[in-house]
Design a protein around this motif. Structure first.
Motif, mmCIF file in Angstrom:
data_model
loop_
_atom_site.group_PDB
_atom_site.id
_atom_site.type_symbol
_atom_site.label_atom_id
_atom_site.label_comp_id
_atom_site.label_asym_id
_atom_site.label_seq_id
_atom_site.Cartn_x
_atom_site.Cartn_y
_atom_site.Cartn_z
ATOM 1 N N ILE A 68 -15.014 0.771 3.170
ATOM 2 C CA ILE A 68 -16.080 1.918 2.960
ATOM 3 C C ILE A 68 -15.629 2.312 1.594
ATOM 4 O O ILE A 68 -13.758 3.132 1.727
ATOM 5 C CB ILE A 68 -15.190 2.979 4.033
ATOM 6 N N SER A 69 -16.524 3.601 1.406
ATOM 7 C CA SER A 69 -15.921 4.202 0.022
ATOM 8 C C SER A 69 -15.618 5.704 0.569
ATOM 9 O O SER A 69 -15.952 6.152 2.068
ATOM 10 C CB SER A 69 -17.560 4.919 -0.444
ATOM 11 N N ALA A 70 -14.602 6.623 0.099
ATOM 12 C CA ALA A 70 -13.727 8.153 0.748
ATOM 13 C C ALA A 70 -14.579 9.149 0.138
ATOM 14 O O ALA A 70 -14.714 10.106 0.322
ATOM 15 C CB ALA A 70 -12.636 7.503 0.084
ATOM 16 N N THR B 31 -0.971 2.742 3.727
ATOM 17 C CA THR B 31 0.101 3.393 4.844
ATOM 18 C C THR B 31 -0.258 1.911 6.166
ATOM 19 O O THR B 31 -1.501 1.347 6.458
ATOM 20 C CB THR B 31 -0.717 4.591 5.342
ATOM 21 N N PHE B 32 0.938 2.450 7.730
ATOM 22 C CA PHE B 32 0.018 1.306 8.664
ATOM 23 C C PHE B 32 -0.092 2.151 9.955
ATOM 24 O O PHE B 32 0.463 3.648 9.632
ATOM 25 C CB PHE B 32 1.733 0.617 8.654
ATOM 26 N N HIS B 33 -0.750 2.154 10.630
ATOM 27 C CA HIS B 33 -0.853 2.836 11.910
ATOM 28 C C HIS B 33 0.182 2.945 12.955
ATOM 29 O O HIS B 33 0.764 2.308 13.186
ATOM 30 C CB HIS B 33 -2.316 1.944 12.641
ATOM 31 N N PRO B 34 0.004 4.242 13.513
ATOM 32 C CA PRO B 34 1.025 4.199 14.740
ATOM 33 C C PRO B 34 1.407 2.859 14.991
ATOM 34 O O PRO B 34 2.565 2.894 16.101
ATOM 35 C CB PRO B 34 0.847 4.798 14.884
ATOM 36 N N ASN B 35 0.315 2.453 15.423
ATOM 37 C CA ASN B 35 0.408 1.356 16.724
ATOM 38 C C ASN B 35 0.726 -0.454 15.582
ATOM 39 O O ASN B 35 1.003 -1.060 17.118
ATOM 40 C CB ASN B 35 -1.013 0.899 17.059
ATOM 41 N N GLY B 36 1.100 -0.349 14.888
ATOM 42 C CA GLY B 36 1.730 -1.164 14.110
ATOM 43 C C GLY B 36 0.931 -2.635 13.903
ATOM 44 O O GLY B 36 0.930 -3.673 13.319
ATOM 45 N N LYS B 37 -0.410 -2.390 14.450
ATOM 46 C CA LYS B 37 -1.615 -3.602 14.252
ATOM 47 C C LYS B 37 -2.061 -2.944 13.428
ATOM 48 O O LYS B 37 -3.691 -4.294 13.065
ATOM 49 C CB LYS B 37 -1.864 -3.902 15.858
ATOM 50 N N LEU B 38 -2.453 -2.159 12.214
ATOM 51 C CA LEU B 38 -3.404 -1.695 11.061
ATOM 52 C C LEU B 38 -2.767 -1.336 9.818
ATOM 53 O O LEU B 38 -2.191 -0.746 10.749
ATOM 54 C CB LEU B 38 -4.580 -1.153 12.210
ATOM 55 N N ALA B 39 -3.248 -1.501 9.227
ATOM 56 C CA ALA B 39 -3.030 -0.973 7.994
ATOM 57 C C ALA B 39 -3.828 -1.261 7.023
ATOM 58 O O ALA B 39 -5.219 -1.174 6.981
ATOM 59 C CB ALA B 39 -1.820 -2.141 6.923
ATOM 60 N N TYR B 40 -3.865 0.265 6.073
ATOM 61 C CA TYR B 40 -5.214 0.707 5.345
ATOM 62 C C TYR B 40 -4.957 1.166 4.242
ATOM 63 O O TYR B 40 -3.824 1.332 3.715
ATOM 64 C CB TYR B 40 -6.015 2.208 5.829
ATOM 65 N N LEU B 41 -5.553 0.993 2.491
ATOM 66 C CA LEU B 41 -5.574 0.573 1.585
ATOM 67 C C LEU B 41 -6.548 1.769 1.666
ATOM 68 O O LEU B 41 -7.380 1.447 1.249
ATOM 69 C CB LEU B 41 -5.461 -0.788 0.864
ATOM 70 N N VAL B 42 -5.832 2.892 -0.386
ATOM 71 C CA VAL B 42 -6.852 3.588 -0.988
ATOM 72 C C VAL B 42 -6.718 3.384 -2.579
ATOM 73 O O VAL B 42 -5.462 2.767 -2.471
ATOM 74 C CB VAL B 42 -6.321 5.143 -0.679
ATOM 75 N N GLU B 43 -7.660 2.931 -2.554
ATOM 76 C CA GLU B 43 -7.921 2.200 -3.684
ATOM 77 C C GLU B 43 -8.663 3.066 -5.403
ATOM 78 O O GLU B 43 -9.861 4.333 -4.634
ATOM 79 C CB GLU B 43 -8.818 1.319 -3.864
ATOM 80 N N GLU B 44 -7.959 4.016 -5.888
ATOM 81 C CA GLU B 44 -7.818 4.866 -7.001
ATOM 82 C C GLU B 44 -9.287 4.537 -7.914
ATOM 83 O O GLU B 44 -10.114 5.911 -7.655
ATOM 84 C CB GLU B 44 -7.008 5.099 -7.227
ATOM 85 N N MET B 45 -9.740 3.844 -8.281
ATOM 86 C CA MET B 45 -10.970 3.804 -9.334
ATOM 87 C C MET B 45 -11.507 3.579 -8.840
ATOM 88 O O MET B 45 -12.814 4.190 -9.163
ATOM 89 C CB MET B 45 -10.985 2.685 -10.139
ATOM 90 N N GLY B 46 -12.021 3.041 -7.674
ATOM 91 C CA GLY B 46 -13.269 2.275 -6.363
ATOM 92 C C GLY B 46 -13.307 3.890 -5.931
ATOM 93 O O GLY B 46 -14.520 3.763 -4.968
ATOM 94 N N GLY B 47 -11.761 4.411 -5.264
ATOM 95 C CA GLY B 47 -12.946 5.773 -4.776
ATOM 96 C C GLY B 47 -12.963 4.864 -3.068
ATOM 97 O O GLY B 47 -14.567 5.443 -2.095
ATOM 98 N N ALA B 48 -12.389 4.098 -2.795
ATOM 99 C CA ALA B 48 -12.738 3.443 -1.529
ATOM 100 C C ALA B 48 -11.305 3.220 -0.481
ATOM 101 O O ALA B 48 -10.461 3.247 -1.310
ATOM 102 C CB ALA B 48 -13.160 1.959 -1.155
ATOM 103 N N VAL B 49 -12.069 3.265 0.687
ATOM 104 C CA VAL B 49 -10.785 2.795 1.497
ATOM 105 C C VAL B 49 -10.721 1.286 2.294
ATOM 106 O O VAL B 49 -12.207 0.897 2.752
ATOM 107 C CB VAL B 49 -10.716 3.405 3.187
#
Length: 371
Positions: free
Chosen positions: A255-257, A221-239
């Motif tokens: 960072i761990s979720a 997903t992208f941040h509303p400011n369009g300058k950041l993005a974030y990925l969730v990793e299913e098997m590792g339980g992290a972002v």
């Protein structure tokens, strides 16, 4: 006269607010149990009250997206044996009714994610077991044309889960010039340039970013400011957090979720950011069954863990934050319910409202404004 106009504006404000209070909630499901397909509810985003509106029959419509004009709903049919497809429904905002109008092949098995681009002229769909993704043109009447399919290759270190590509989502960039394609099977987020005229994806100058081996990229997903993005990793339980500019991702944090003392299986699913851009949430499925809550540093984009809220159900798949930011709703797939939490906009924390929507195997939640 000046004072009369001020009075008129003041009187109009409550009316305008009331008109924006109600939203349709669209629910995508698996149809292996109680569900028959798609469901529509109406929610009051001031009170959190919901009421059932309509439904439409479909096979495993596990993920949905809505056209920019909100006239059409696109739903994957998550099936195999060359039966993976995308169904199209016309949506009537005056009464919340769905009407089936079209179906087109997704170009691969078990499509699990669909996204409409900003112009409303293209759909991108992820084929999980097919290891591919497709772009399909949207016709003037909302129906779909023939797909262009991109096949991924490769594998990663988990021989049971990562024996081949498993494309898990297709996300258009804020400027509509790129498609980001997390692939759980090869531990990469593939990046494609996207021509909104031809609809044909091409490898971008930065063709991919590598995720932590064995962690399994899932949703992005992208941040509303369009300058950041974030990925969730299913098997590792992290972002994973990235800076974003012109089709390129620059890693800034992992960072761990899950809490530091968690010892069970890690199985993360979905990721969303609050409308104000201050908080990020990620879902963790069984055995944790939690929503991880993070604050977002406005300057660096880095995340700080704030807490982990029980979802009050099993296997929370997707979740959503309503357009006003007042509520967070979680689809608990295996307990056949959607739990409604109140969001504290100042702290980001969640409180169970006690309100529930009973729905068979709910997976995906999307919003449409009331007419």
């Amino acid at each position: 006269m000046k004072y009369i106009w001020r009075l008129i504006l003041l009187l109009a404000i409550p009316v305008i607010g009331e008109c924006q209070m109600n939203y349709y909630l669209l629910i995508g499901t698996y149809t292996k149990g109680k569900s028959e397909g798609l469901y529509v509810y109406k929610m009051n985003t001031e009170t959190g009250d919901v009421v059932a509106i309509s439904k439409a029959t479909a096979a495993n419509p596990s993920y949905l997206d809505v056209s920019p004009d909100e006239k059409f709903v696109y739903a994957v049919n998550e099936d195999a044996n060359d039966k993976g497809s995308v169904s199209v429904f016309a949506f009537d905002k005056s009464n919340g009714a769905l009407k089936y109008i079209d179906k087109q092949t997704s170009g691969g098995d078990h499509p699990c994610y669909v996204a409409v681009n900003k112009t409303g002229k293209w759909v991108a769909v992820a084929n999980y077991t097919g290891g591919s993704f497709s772009t399909l043109p949207i016709m003037a009447n909302g129906t779909l044309g023939t797909p262009t399919t991109i096949q991924h290759t490769g594998s990663s270190i988990n021989k049971e889960r990562q024996e081949k590509p498993h494309v898990h989502s297709t996300v258009f960039s804020p400027d509509d010039k790129y498609i980001f394609v997390p692939d759980l099977g090869i531990d990469k987020v593939m990046i494609y340039s996207f021509n909104a005229g031809s609809g044909k994806p091409e490898p971008a100058k930065q063709p991919f970013v590598k995720a932590t081996e064995g962690y399994g990229p899932r949703h992005f997903t992208f941040h509303p400011n369009g300058k950041l993005a974030y990925l969730v990793e299913e098997m590792g339980g992290a972002v994973a957090a990235y800076k974003y500019k012109d089709g390129k991702l620059t890693f800034i944090q992992h960072i761990s979720a899950y809490p530091a003392d968690f010892t069970g299986k890690k199985w993360s699913a979905d990721i969303h950011i609050s409308p104000d851009g201050k908080f990020l949430y990620a879902s963790n499925r069984t055995p944790a069954n939690t929503i991880a809550i993070f604050s977002i540093d406005s300057k660096s984009g880095k995340l700080k863990a704030l807490g982990y809220e029980s979802t009050k159900g099993d296997v929370p798949r997707n979740f959503t934050i309503d357009p006003t930011g007042n509520f967070l709703l979680v689809a608990n797939q295996e307990t056949d319910n959607i739990v409604i939490f109140k969001r504290n906009k100042e702290t980001g924390l969640l409180t169970d409202t006690g309100k529930r929507i009973e729905a068979g195997n709910p997976v995906c939640l999307k919003w449409v404004g009331e007419k």
